[in-house]
Design a protein around this motif. Structure first.
Motif, mmCIF file in Angstrom:
data_model
loop_
_atom_site.group_PDB
_atom_site.id
_atom_site.type_symbol
_atom_site.label_atom_id
_atom_site.label_comp_id
_atom_site.label_asym_id
_atom_site.label_seq_id
_atom_site.Cartn_x
_atom_site.Cartn_y
_atom_site.Cartn_z
ATOM 1 N N GLU A 153 -13.542 16.923 -3.172
ATOM 2 C CA GLU A 153 -14.458 17.094 -4.305
ATOM 3 C C GLU A 153 -14.406 18.509 -4.874
ATOM 4 N N ASN A 154 -13.572 19.355 -4.269
ATOM 5 C CA ASN A 154 -13.445 20.744 -4.711
ATOM 6 C C ASN A 154 -12.178 20.881 -5.550
ATOM 7 N N LYS A 155 -12.335 21.182 -6.845
ATOM 8 C CA LYS A 155 -11.181 21.223 -7.745
ATOM 9 C C LYS A 155 -10.165 22.282 -7.333
ATOM 10 N N LYS A 156 -10.627 23.413 -6.842
ATOM 11 C CA LYS A 156 -9.713 24.482 -6.421
ATOM 12 C C LYS A 156 -8.846 24.024 -5.256
ATOM 13 N N GLU A 157 -9.461 23.338 -4.284
ATOM 14 C CA GLU A 157 -8.700 22.866 -3.131
ATOM 15 C C GLU A 157 -7.727 21.756 -3.528
ATOM 16 N N LEU A 158 -8.124 20.890 -4.455
ATOM 17 C CA LEU A 158 -7.219 19.855 -4.950
ATOM 18 C C LEU A 158 -6.033 20.481 -5.666
ATOM 19 N N TYR A 159 -6.295 21.491 -6.456
ATOM 20 C CA TYR A 159 -5.258 22.220 -7.194
ATOM 21 C C TYR A 159 -4.249 22.822 -6.225
ATOM 22 N N GLY A 218 0.787 -1.234 0.000
ATOM 23 C CA GLY A 218 0.000 0.000 0.000
ATOM 24 C C GLY A 218 0.814 1.276 0.000
ATOM 25 N N LYS A 219 2.141 1.186 -0.065
ATOM 26 C CA LYS A 219 2.988 2.383 0.043
ATOM 27 C C LYS A 219 2.718 3.374 -1.090
ATOM 28 N N SER A 220 2.772 2.902 -2.328
ATOM 29 C CA SER A 220 2.570 3.799 -3.469
ATOM 30 C C SER A 220 1.158 4.368 -3.483
ATOM 31 N N THR A 221 0.184 3.531 -3.180
ATOM 32 C CA THR A 221 -1.212 4.002 -3.157
ATOM 33 C C THR A 221 -1.411 5.064 -2.095
ATOM 34 N N LEU A 222 -0.778 4.896 -0.937
ATOM 35 C CA LEU A 222 -0.880 5.906 0.120
ATOM 36 C C LEU A 222 -0.343 7.245 -0.366
ATOM 37 N N LEU A 223 0.826 7.247 -0.991
ATOM 38 C CA LEU A 223 1.407 8.494 -1.483
ATOM 39 C C LEU A 223 0.517 9.127 -2.553
ATOM 40 N N GLN A 224 -0.018 8.309 -3.444
ATOM 41 C CA GLN A 224 -0.891 8.828 -4.496
ATOM 42 C C GLN A 224 -2.185 9.388 -3.928
ATOM 43 N N CYS A 225 -2.684 8.788 -2.845
ATOM 44 C CA CYS A 225 -3.887 9.324 -2.196
ATOM 45 C C CYS A 225 -3.594 10.651 -1.503
ATOM 46 N N ILE A 226 -2.421 10.769 -0.881
ATOM 47 C CA ILE A 226 -2.068 12.020 -0.203
ATOM 48 C C ILE A 226 -1.995 13.159 -1.203
ATOM 49 N N ASN A 227 -1.481 12.873 -2.406
ATOM 50 C CA ASN A 227 -1.388 13.881 -3.459
ATOM 51 C C ASN A 227 -2.673 13.981 -4.274
ATOM 52 N N CYS A 228 -3.644 13.092 -3.962
ATOM 53 C CA CYS A 228 -4.936 13.041 -4.648
ATOM 54 C C CYS A 228 -4.815 12.717 -6.140
ATOM 55 N N LEU A 229 -3.762 12.031 -6.518
ATOM 56 C CA LEU A 229 -3.711 11.441 -7.857
ATOM 57 C C LEU A 229 -4.662 10.264 -7.917
ATOM 58 N N VAL A 230 -4.878 9.649 -6.767
ATOM 59 C CA VAL A 230 -5.877 8.600 -6.580
ATOM 60 C C VAL A 230 -6.793 9.084 -5.463
ATOM 61 N N ARG A 236 -2.069 20.033 -4.566
ATOM 62 C CA ARG A 236 -1.021 19.478 -5.425
ATOM 63 C C ARG A 236 0.132 20.450 -5.628
ATOM 64 N N GLN A 237 -0.128 21.743 -5.484
ATOM 65 C CA GLN A 237 0.963 22.703 -5.548
ATOM 66 C C GLN A 237 1.817 22.656 -4.285
ATOM 67 N N ARG A 238 1.183 22.367 -3.162
ATOM 68 C CA ARG A 238 1.895 22.399 -1.882
ATOM 69 C C ARG A 238 2.502 21.056 -1.495
ATOM 70 N N VAL A 239 1.986 19.993 -2.108
ATOM 71 C CA VAL A 239 2.502 18.644 -1.841
ATOM 72 C C VAL A 239 3.017 18.075 -3.157
ATOM 73 N N GLY A 240 4.337 18.131 -3.360
ATOM 74 C CA GLY A 240 4.940 17.683 -4.610
ATOM 75 C C GLY A 240 5.182 16.189 -4.615
ATOM 76 N N MET A 241 5.275 15.606 -5.815
ATOM 77 C CA MET A 241 5.405 14.155 -5.961
ATOM 78 C C MET A 241 6.549 13.821 -6.912
ATOM 79 N N ILE A 242 7.402 12.889 -6.475
ATOM 80 C CA ILE A 242 8.470 12.345 -7.305
ATOM 81 C C ILE A 242 8.146 10.878 -7.568
ATOM 82 N N PHE A 243 8.110 10.502 -8.842
ATOM 83 C CA PHE A 243 7.678 9.156 -9.222
ATOM 84 C C PHE A 243 8.872 8.242 -9.501
#
Length: 254
Positions: free
Chosen positions: A74-80, A45-57, A83-90
């Protein structure tokens, strides 16, 4: 001494794909400057957890909060904003093959943050210099090694000024001789106080960088504590047993 403030809180995240439940109520708290390392078997569940935190999932249930404010998933502005404040390295870099290293870093600055071309290039050159690629700005991904591609990806994320950096097995796609250059960049970021959650199998990052180790298995955090608590001499923890198996396989094994 002032206690570090909490930046990110995750509470009770659940996520399934069809009949396969991946996360079963995962919770964690991340403080400013803290580095948490996620380890555990593949599929835990490690990758899924990170993707959920960034709301990619999108999780089915649970909450994600920044600075005490719960994000409306469910609010696109808040998700946006999240994602700016929580960066992701794949794992696989995710660079644009038709853009140079410089252009890969500038594109989000121009399209998301509305930087001018001149300002975006100035910032991009600064970040590429920071990861040791100041002389590679005009090269395309096909002309770069795997380690260089990952460093471009890190520079691209840093250019967005994230408060938290999520790293999902950042060295797993690299040849062994290229791992060290990415580890050096990660350690340099840690030295500067970057707040991070990182999934990794690299023993040197687990023992030498983590302030808190989270052992994930079967969709839950089965064990957590400092490296000394979980990996100290004579410790009979599940985390220690897992790291011993990694060492037997060779560092970086997955």
């Amino acid at each position: 001494m002032t206690a570090a403030k909490t930046i990110l809180e995750v509470e009770g995240l659940h996520k399934s794909f069809g009949d396969n439940t991946i996360l079963k109520g995962v919770s964690l708290t991340l403080k400013e400057g803290e580095i948490k390392v996620l380890i555990g078997p593949s599929g835990g569940g490690k990758s899924t957890l990170l993707q959920c935190i960034n709301c990619l999932v999108t999780p089915e249930s649970g909450t994600i909060s920044l600075h005490g404010n719960t994000v409306n998933l469910e609010n696109k502005k808040e998700l946006y904003q999240l994602r700016q404040r929580v960066g992701m390295i794949f794992q696989e870099f995710n660079l644009f093959d038709h853009l140079t290293a410089l252009e890969n870093v500038t594109i989000a600055l121009r399209k998301v943050k509305n930087f001018s071309k001149v300002s975006a290039e100035k910032r991009a050159r600064l970040e590429l210099e920071q990861v040791g690629l100041g002389d590679k700005t005009d090269l395309y991904p096909a002309q770069l090694s795997g380690g260089q591609k990952q460093r471009v990806a890190i520079a691209r994320t840093l250019a967005m000024d994230p408060e938290v950096l999520l790293l999902d097995e950042p060295t797993s796609a690299l040849d062994p001789e290229l791992v060290g250059e990415v580890i050096a960049v990660i350690k340099a970021l840690a030295a500067k106080g970057m707040t991070m959650i990182m999934a990794t199998h690299q023993i040197s990052l687990i023992s030498g960088l983590a302030q808190n180790v989270l052992f994930m298995e079967n969709g839950v955090i089965a064990e957590q504590g400092s490296p000394k608590e979980l990996l100290g001499a004579g410790k009979q923890t599940r985390t220690q047993g897992f790291c011993d198996r990694l060492s037997d396989l060779g560092e970086g094994g997955s």
